[in-house]
Design a protein around this motif. Sequence first.
Motif, PDB file in Angstrom:
ATOM      1  N   ASP A 207       0.863  -1.185   0.000  1.00  0.00           N
ATOM      2  CA  ASP A 207       0.000   0.000   0.000  1.00  0.00           C
ATOM      3  C   ASP A 207       0.897   1.231   0.000  1.00  0.00           C
ATOM      4  N   THR A 209      -0.005   4.381   0.026  1.00  0.00           N
ATOM      5  CA  THR A 209      -0.646   5.616   0.509  1.00  0.00           C
ATOM      6  C   THR A 209      -0.274   6.051   1.919  1.00  0.00           C
ATOM      7  N   PRO A 210       0.103   5.142   2.869  1.00  0.00           N
ATOM      8  CA  PRO A 210       0.300   5.594   4.251  1.00  0.00           C
ATOM      9  C   PRO A 210       1.420   6.622   4.393  1.00  0.00           C
ATOM     10  N   ARG A 211       1.197   7.586   5.276  1.00  0.00           N
ATOM     11  CA  ARG A 211       2.209   8.573   5.620  1.00  0.00           C
ATOM     12  C   ARG A 211       2.324   8.614   7.131  1.00  0.00           C
ATOM     13  N   GLY A 212       3.461   8.220   7.652  1.00  0.00           N
ATOM     14  CA  GLY A 212       3.643   8.141   9.093  1.00  0.00           C
ATOM     15  C   GLY A 212       3.974   9.485   9.711  1.00  0.00           C
ATOM     16  N   SER A 285      -1.804  -1.099  11.266  1.00  0.00           N
ATOM     17  CA  SER A 285      -1.052  -0.632  10.102  1.00  0.00           C
ATOM     18  C   SER A 285      -0.728   0.854  10.212  1.00  0.00           C
ATOM     19  N   ALA A 286      -1.665   1.662  10.758  1.00  0.00           N
ATOM     20  CA  ALA A 286      -1.417   3.100  10.919  1.00  0.00           C
ATOM     21  C   ALA A 286      -0.305   3.342  11.932  1.00  0.00           C
ATOM     22  N   GLU A 287      -0.338   2.599  13.050  1.00  0.00           N
ATOM     23  CA  GLU A 287       0.715   2.749  14.058  1.00  0.00           C
ATOM     24  C   GLU A 287       2.061   2.318  13.507  1.00  0.00           C
ATOM     25  N   SER A 289       3.067   2.510  10.411  1.00  0.00           N
ATOM     26  CA  SER A 289       3.566   3.574   9.531  1.00  0.00           C
ATOM     27  C   SER A 289       4.232   4.671  10.344  1.00  0.00           C
ATOM     28  N   ASP A 290       3.609   5.035  11.464  1.00  0.00           N
ATOM     29  CA  ASP A 290       4.222   6.031  12.351  1.00  0.00           C
ATOM     30  C   ASP A 290       5.553   5.529  12.894  1.00  0.00           C
ATOM     31  N   GLU A 313       7.927  -1.260   3.403  1.00  0.00           N
ATOM     32  CA  GLU A 313       7.122  -0.305   4.165  1.00  0.00           C
ATOM     33  C   GLU A 313       8.008   0.722   4.868  1.00  0.00           C
ATOM     34  N   GLN A 317       8.389   5.183   4.050  1.00  0.00           N
ATOM     35  CA  GLN A 317       8.429   6.307   4.987  1.00  0.00           C
ATOM     36  C   GLN A 317       9.764   7.045   4.952  1.00  0.00           C
TER      37      GLN A 317
END
Length: 392
Positions: A207, A209-212, A285-287, A289-290, A313, A317
Amino acid sequence: MNTITIVIPWFGPDTAGGAEAQARQLAVAMLAQGAVVEVWTTTGRDSFAPPDLVYYPLGISQVDGVTVRRFPITPPYAHGIPFHLASRQYFAPVPWQLLPEHEIKLLSSLVSSVELLEAITTEREGRRFIFMPYPFPTTYWGTILAGDQAYLLPCLHDEPYAYYQSYHWMFNHVQRVLANSPAEAAFARRMYGLTEQHVVVCGEGIDLTPRGDREAFRKRHNIQGPLLYFAGARRQKNTDMLVRYLREYWARRGGALTLMLTGRELPEIPKALSNLILPLGFLSSAERSDAYAAADIFINPSMIESFSIVLMESWLQGTPALVNRDCDVTCEAVEQSGGGLAFSGFGEFAAALDILLADANLRQTLGSQGQAWVQANCRWEDVARRTIAALA
């Protein structure tokens, strides 16, 4: 149009594991390309749960728009072919005399489903089957039952199972092997004597799209100073070695330093290292990415990879990587992308950390190169098109 049917032991939104995550995203991506896609699986959750756990309900459901058909789990059996004798006609080509008994017994002990395998024999017309990953009974027996409609997405790496005669036979008798990386494809060709045409590199996506949020994560966990990170820190991924190396590095260098570990299976952390290691367990998944964004260096010590989702992944980032030189797959990715460094042994590990921790500009450059490479090479729509073409 033939229905593309992915066969995998576990599948679902709560299912952990690299192959399982790949299956979910590949199914969605092929569906978006206009393919007719189904997934056949069991009612189990994943390899981290008890093997007989009924986690998902039997029958047909939808996951991310993909039709999923769940079959009951068959309890482990002592030995032999685990389904009705009527299926035996499909086993005529199998060289039973060449397959060691202990290999067949191992297959008998792993998660399988008699009803799923029987469905392959009765509903195989009009389908192309993708079996994944390679070591399981649903894959081994399934490829035999599917015959010339069987394709193997093995998630192969250099491990004891890969040397079994039974798997050597299977790799040679599927229609095609679908590899996640050029290094995995090269290993499969060397290992099983396969031709260039028999092994196709379809790749794997993530994916994009995620931005951490680097600062928010560091603030939440009160992280000061350099942060190193490894995700998916299971014992077989060389996590124990990483902890030993970092302990020795810190003993020699001193100073503020934190190693963050995440995943469902974490090693036991000695009390003496409690100020050095931050074990966070499973992250959303959001955590995650951070966490990637918060890290100064992502370290993957694993030697058993066919792609390494977590490496990609981390690069997404903009985090530079340090990988094990004894892993052809991650080394190849680092060389192609320019996204990090590789180590072999403690000396190179320490030297690489010295270089990276001392130079923020170098970390930014390597991280940016890794990020650009992932954005160019890990697009699911491209992977889906190559996979569909390989089945044609």
